[in-house]
Design a protein around this motif. Sequence first.
Motif, PDB file in Angstrom:
ATOM      1  N   ASP A  64      65.857  59.536  33.368  1.00 51.61           N
ATOM      2  CA  ASP A  64      66.021  60.197  34.673  1.00 51.61           C
ATOM      3  C   ASP A  64      65.652  59.281  35.840  1.00 51.61           C
ATOM      4  O   ASP A  64      66.193  59.430  36.937  1.00 51.61           O
ATOM      5  CB  ASP A  64      65.139  61.455  34.732  1.00 51.61           C
ATOM      6  N   ALA A  65      64.694  58.387  35.622  1.00 53.01           N
ATOM      7  CA  ALA A  65      64.255  57.515  36.714  1.00 53.01           C
ATOM      8  C   ALA A  65      63.774  56.182  36.160  1.00 53.01           C
ATOM      9  O   ALA A  65      62.967  56.139  35.230  1.00 53.01           O
ATOM     10  CB  ALA A  65      63.127  58.178  37.496  1.00 53.01           C
ATOM     11  N   VAL A  66      64.272  55.100  36.737  1.00 55.99           N
ATOM     12  CA  VAL A  66      63.780  53.753  36.451  1.00 55.99           C
ATOM     13  C   VAL A  66      62.937  53.327  37.644  1.00 55.99           C
ATOM     14  O   VAL A  66      63.383  53.417  38.795  1.00 55.99           O
ATOM     15  CB  VAL A  66      64.944  52.764  36.244  1.00 55.99           C
ATOM     16  N   ILE A  67      61.697  52.892  37.370  1.00 56.55           N
ATOM     17  CA  ILE A  67      60.785  52.501  38.446  1.00 56.55           C
ATOM     18  C   ILE A  67      60.586  50.997  38.364  1.00 56.55           C
ATOM     19  O   ILE A  67      60.125  50.463  37.350  1.00 56.55           O
ATOM     20  CB  ILE A  67      59.453  53.260  38.340  1.00 56.55           C
ATOM     21  N   LEU A  68      60.952  50.306  39.437  1.00 55.94           N
ATOM     22  CA  LEU A  68      61.019  48.846  39.459  1.00 55.94           C
ATOM     23  C   LEU A  68      59.828  48.264  40.203  1.00 55.94           C
ATOM     24  O   LEU A  68      59.598  48.573  41.369  1.00 55.94           O
ATOM     25  CB  LEU A  68      62.329  48.405  40.127  1.00 55.94           C
ATOM     26  N   GLY A  69      59.064  47.409  39.525  1.00 52.81           N
ATOM     27  CA  GLY A  69      57.903  46.773  40.138  1.00 52.81           C
ATOM     28  C   GLY A  69      58.241  45.464  40.820  1.00 52.81           C
ATOM     29  O   GLY A  69      59.244  44.824  40.518  1.00 52.81           O
ATOM     30  N   MET A  70      57.359  45.039  41.747  1.00 53.31           N
ATOM     31  CA  MET A  70      57.574  43.803  42.497  1.00 53.31           C
ATOM     32  C   MET A  70      57.539  42.568  41.604  1.00 53.31           C
ATOM     33  O   MET A  70      58.109  41.532  41.938  1.00 53.31           O
ATOM     34  CB  MET A  70      56.510  43.663  43.590  1.00 53.31           C
ATOM     35  N   HIS A  71      56.874  42.659  40.477  1.00 51.56           N
ATOM     36  CA  HIS A  71      56.749  41.512  39.576  1.00 51.56           C
ATOM     37  C   HIS A  71      58.091  41.128  38.931  1.00 51.56           C
ATOM     38  O   HIS A  71      58.315  39.983  38.558  1.00 51.56           O
ATOM     39  CB  HIS A  71      55.707  41.839  38.490  1.00 51.56           C
ATOM     40  N   ALA A  72      58.982  42.103  38.828  1.00 49.99           N
ATOM     41  CA  ALA A  72      60.293  41.836  38.225  1.00 49.99           C
ATOM     42  C   ALA A  72      61.177  41.052  39.198  1.00 49.99           C
ATOM     43  O   ALA A  72      60.989  41.118  40.415  1.00 49.99           O
ATOM     44  CB  ALA A  72      60.968  43.146  37.838  1.00 49.99           C
ATOM     45  N   HIS A  73      62.145  40.328  38.645  1.00 51.11           N
ATOM     46  CA  HIS A  73      63.080  39.578  39.490  1.00 51.11           C
ATOM     47  C   HIS A  73      64.415  40.317  39.586  1.00 51.11           C
ATOM     48  O   HIS A  73      64.720  41.208  38.795  1.00 51.11           O
ATOM     49  CB  HIS A  73      63.300  38.171  38.915  1.00 51.11           C
ATOM     50  N   GLN A  74      65.210  39.901  40.570  1.00 47.03           N
ATOM     51  CA  GLN A  74      66.495  40.573  40.807  1.00 47.03           C
ATOM     52  C   GLN A  74      67.443  40.432  39.618  1.00 47.03           C
ATOM     53  O   GLN A  74      68.319  41.276  39.423  1.00 47.03           O
ATOM     54  CB  GLN A  74      67.158  40.018  42.072  1.00 47.03           C
ATOM     55  N   ASP A  75      67.275  39.378  38.830  1.00 44.56           N
ATOM     56  CA  ASP A  75      68.166  39.165  37.680  1.00 44.56           C
ATOM     57  C   ASP A  75      67.562  39.702  36.378  1.00 44.56           C
ATOM     58  O   ASP A  75      67.993  39.321  35.284  1.00 44.56           O
ATOM     59  CB  ASP A  75      68.511  37.686  37.532  1.00 44.56           C
ATOM     60  N   ASN A  76      66.581  40.580  36.485  1.00 39.74           N
ATOM     61  CA  ASN A  76      65.946  41.153  35.294  1.00 39.74           C
ATOM     62  C   ASN A  76      66.988  41.855  34.424  1.00 39.74           C
ATOM     63  O   ASN A  76      67.773  42.662  34.921  1.00 39.74           O
ATOM     64  CB  ASN A  76      64.862  42.146  35.729  1.00 39.74           C
ATOM     65  N   PRO A  77      67.036  41.572  33.120  1.00 37.96           N
ATOM     66  CA  PRO A  77      68.076  42.155  32.251  1.00 37.96           C
ATOM     67  C   PRO A  77      67.986  43.678  32.127  1.00 37.96           C
ATOM     68  O   PRO A  77      69.013  44.336  31.978  1.00 37.96           O
ATOM     69  CB  PRO A  77      67.848  41.465  30.899  1.00 37.96           C
ATOM     70  N   GLU A  78      66.779  44.244  32.205  1.00 37.40           N
ATOM     71  CA  GLU A  78      66.656  45.707  32.152  1.00 37.40           C
ATOM     72  C   GLU A  78      67.164  46.340  33.444  1.00 37.40           C
ATOM     73  O   GLU A  78      67.780  47.409  33.420  1.00 37.40           O
ATOM     74  CB  GLU A  78      65.205  46.112  31.882  1.00 37.40           C
ATOM     75  N   LEU A  79      66.923  45.664  34.558  1.00 38.28           N
ATOM     76  CA  LEU A  79      67.452  46.137  35.839  1.00 38.28           C
ATOM     77  C   LEU A  79      68.983  46.107  35.820  1.00 38.28           C
ATOM     78  O   LEU A  79      69.642  47.047  36.280  1.00 38.28           O
ATOM     79  CB  LEU A  79      66.906  45.272  36.985  1.00 38.28           C
ATOM     80  N   ALA A  80      69.555  45.037  35.274  1.00 42.19           N
ATOM     81  CA  ALA A  80      71.018  44.925  35.175  1.00 42.19           C
ATOM     82  C   ALA A  80      71.586  46.066  34.334  1.00 42.19           C
ATOM     83  O   ALA A  80      72.625  46.647  34.680  1.00 42.19           O
ATOM     84  CB  ALA A  80      71.391  43.574  34.566  1.00 42.19           C
ATOM     85  N   LYS A  81      70.905  46.401  33.247  1.00 44.87           N
ATOM     86  CA  LYS A  81      71.364  47.484  32.372  1.00 44.87           C
ATOM     87  C   LYS A  81      71.285  48.832  33.097  1.00 44.87           C
ATOM     88  O   LYS A  81      72.200  49.664  32.992  1.00 44.87           O
ATOM     89  CB  LYS A  81      70.495  47.524  31.106  1.00 44.87           C
ATOM     90  N   ILE A  89      67.385  54.170  40.404  1.00 38.59           N
ATOM     91  CA  ILE A  89      66.346  53.142  40.391  1.00 38.59           C
ATOM     92  C   ILE A  89      65.455  53.329  41.617  1.00 38.59           C
ATOM     93  O   ILE A  89      65.937  53.331  42.752  1.00 38.59           O
ATOM     94  CB  ILE A  89      66.969  51.733  40.397  1.00 38.59           C
ATOM     95  N   TYR A  90      64.170  53.519  41.361  1.00 41.21           N
ATOM     96  CA  TYR A  90      63.203  53.729  42.433  1.00 41.21           C
ATOM     97  C   TYR A  90      62.270  52.533  42.552  1.00 41.21           C
ATOM     98  O   TYR A  90      61.902  51.913  41.555  1.00 41.21           O
ATOM     99  CB  TYR A  90      62.325  54.954  42.146  1.00 41.21           C
ATOM    100  N   SER A  91      61.834  52.237  43.778  1.00 41.97           N
ATOM    101  CA  SER A  91      60.677  51.368  43.949  1.00 41.97           C
ATOM    102  C   SER A  91      59.433  52.234  43.757  1.00 41.97           C
ATOM    103  O   SER A  91      59.509  53.464  43.740  1.00 41.97           O
ATOM    104  CB  SER A  91      60.667  50.760  45.356  1.00 41.97           C
ATOM    105  N   TYR A  92      58.304  51.589  43.612  1.00 43.26           N
ATOM    106  CA  TYR A  92      57.028  52.298  43.462  1.00 43.26           C
ATOM    107  C   TYR A  92      56.791  53.295  44.607  1.00 43.26           C
ATOM    108  O   TYR A  92      56.546  54.483  44.366  1.00 43.26           O
ATOM    109  CB  TYR A  92      55.916  51.256  43.375  1.00 43.26           C
ATOM    110  N   PRO A  93      56.871  52.857  45.887  1.00 40.30           N
ATOM    111  CA  PRO A  93      56.637  53.814  46.976  1.00 40.30           C
ATOM    112  C   PRO A  93      57.704  54.893  47.080  1.00 40.30           C
ATOM    113  O   PRO A  93      57.414  56.031  47.459  1.00 40.30           O
ATOM    114  CB  PRO A  93      56.605  52.934  48.230  1.00 40.30           C
ATOM    115  N   GLU A  94      58.932  54.548  46.760  1.00 40.67           N
ATOM    116  CA  GLU A  94      60.022  55.524  46.830  1.00 40.67           C
ATOM    117  C   GLU A  94      59.785  56.658  45.839  1.00 40.67           C
ATOM    118  O   GLU A  94      60.012  57.840  46.151  1.00 40.67           O
ATOM    119  CB  GLU A  94      61.349  54.830  46.539  1.00 40.67           C
ATOM    120  N   PHE A  95      59.280  56.304  44.648  1.00 40.57           N
ATOM    121  CA  PHE A  95      59.019  57.341  43.653  1.00 40.57           C
ATOM    122  C   PHE A  95      57.824  58.189  44.063  1.00 40.57           C
ATOM    123  O   PHE A  95      57.809  59.408  43.839  1.00 40.57           O
ATOM    124  CB  PHE A  95      58.786  56.721  42.275  1.00 40.57           C
ATOM    125  N   LEU A  96      56.823  57.582  44.675  1.00 38.04           N
ATOM    126  CA  LEU A  96      55.684  58.355  45.170  1.00 38.04           C
ATOM    127  C   LEU A  96      56.129  59.368  46.223  1.00 38.04           C
ATOM    128  O   LEU A  96      55.641  60.503  46.258  1.00 38.04           O
ATOM    129  CB  LEU A  96      54.624  57.422  45.754  1.00 38.04           C
TER     130      LEU A  96
END
Length: 445
Positions: A64-81, A89-96
């Motif tokens: 239902d929701a993927v939460i993306l941390g700052m430590h990940a890069h834009q080319d992260n394979p899980e993000l691409a999937k 896809i939510y950022s940490y503050p967006e999900f809060l």
Amino acid sequence: MKTHFIAIGGSAMHNLAIALKDKGYQVTGSDDAIFEPSRSRLEKKGILPQELGWFPEKVTSDIDAVILGMHAHQDNPELAKAKELGLKIYSYPEFLYEQSKTKTRVVIAGSHGKTTITSMILHVLNFHQKDVDYMVGAQLEGFDCMVKLTQDNDFMVLEGDEYLSSPIDLRSKFLLYQPNIALMSGIAWDHINVFKTFDDYIEQFRRFVASITPGGVLVYNEEDAEVVKVVEAAENYFRKIPYKTPEYEINNGKVYLKTEMGDIPLSVFGAHNLLNLEGARHICHTLGIMDEDFYDAIMSFKGASKRLEKVEREDKGTLYKDFAHAPSKVKAAVKAFCEQFKNEKKYGFLELHTYSSLNPVFLEQYDHAMDGLEEAIVFYSEDALKIKRMDPISPDLIKEKFKNENLKVFTNAEELHAYWETLDKTNGVFLMMSSGNFGGLDLTK
């Protein structure tokens, strides 16, 4: 609800993961490095990834929701999937914000003091058994987790950070919260790797004030000229409540707050902490806490983690550690320390550790930051400069920018540790300022 964290091991991310697990959500996550205490805390909740790395097969269409941390890069394979599957896809503050959009949101912002003020507010509310949702950037005494999310609480208290939200969302985090009640503690240029000019940095705070909901409240530090400019220039409608440093005195090493109800003994020290306390008092008042109840609770507040936090040493020496690394934070911590320990020999150690603090242009902000200390020591690692692909910095340049010719400068951890061993820790008081660990220095021995 099924959630997946990309970079679950971060200090903020793992706390949110735990909060969602406690709320009854299904939580999975990945990371390429997970350190303590994140590792043990995730393991205890049964949500520690079985192996390190990125695994696109973990990202499935039923999430239902993927939460993306700052430590990940834009080319992260899980993000691409996740993008390929069209997942939200939510950022940490967006999900809060999603978790709190039906609540009254209280957001504490500022270049300095926001963690301490948020901690003070939560301490007072907890003392009086007032249950709220929250997110704070430090571990607090009496709190198991830095994030709490419930279905039923009416209020959510959020520490509002001006740094970027995620690798694919370059908005400042606090711009996503849309506060009903806000506080702004101060503005001093920081994060120059992202905000290239001071005006660009200030613009984030202008936008933050503009994001306050119509008819909301802003508590602000009237002693900070930049804050006052931002507040006076605001065109949206909200109630303005200024605050300033309250009267206090120090007797026999103890700080007393001067109030209409008499002198209130405190467990924290420093003018900046008294200023933080006053901001917290005004916020608590908007939440229904009367002054008498606030003072009753704040007497037992010992400080947020790593904010002028006393370290228990084996030799009983007096040593405090502070997260201070930005110039305004260093100056406030040193001033507080010198005021508190007027009759002691004062040692101050500062580690230049972040991208900003190692930037020759930004070093100008540290002028006279270590004044008042009998011994002032700055440490930075030449290896850290290489890793960050930054030009070498000479010790002479550090002394020049700090405007302190007596400054001792170390660029090698072994030499710093050797100097540390020569000092009698029971003869004098020590202030250790860093967001790192001085190359592995054990402050308890």
